[in-house]
Design a protein around this motif. Structure first.
Motif, PDB file in Angstrom:
ATOM      1  N   GLU A  52       0.835  -1.209   0.000  1.00  0.00           N
ATOM      2  CA  GLU A  52       0.000   0.000   0.000  1.00  0.00           C
ATOM      3  C   GLU A  52       0.869   1.259   0.000  1.00  0.00           C
ATOM      4  N   TYR A  55       2.302   1.762  -3.446  1.00  0.00           N
ATOM      5  CA  TYR A  55       1.272   2.262  -4.357  1.00  0.00           C
ATOM      6  C   TYR A  55       1.052   3.764  -4.159  1.00  0.00           C
ATOM      7  N   ARG A  56       0.960   4.173  -2.898  1.00  0.00           N
ATOM      8  CA  ARG A  56       0.763   5.602  -2.615  1.00  0.00           C
ATOM      9  C   ARG A  56       1.929   6.444  -3.141  1.00  0.00           C
TER      10      ARG A  56
END
Length: 83
Positions: A52, A55-56
């Motif tokens: 995550e 991805y950010r």
């Protein structure tokens, strides 16, 4: 701390078989299984959080690029192992 849990007969039989094969008690086998589950859960959560975060930060590739890389890797492995 001591806890009591309910286990159905089929699962209990599987647990006893696993314990017997490892020369361990039922309790030790269950304790080891719970410890491994907790370790895996912590590892998995860390991997998800890392994904995550990546991805950010924009560190990912497209589905098309992923598929292309997988096909290239498959081709190389087939060449290497003669299939």
């Amino acid at each position: 701390m001591s806890q009591t849990i309910s286990i159905d007969n089929a699962t209990l039989a599987s647990l006893d078989a696993a314990a017997s094969l490892r020369n361990m008690t039922r309790e030790d086998t269950l304790r080891e299984a719970v410890d491994r589950l907790a370790e895996y859960d912590a590892w998995f959560r860390a991997k998800v959080e890392g994904g995550e975060r990546a991805y950010r930060e924009g560190r990912f590739i497209s589905q098309e690029e992923s598929t292309q890389r997988a096909q290239q890797r498959r081709f190389r492995l087939m060449q290497k192992f003669g299939q």
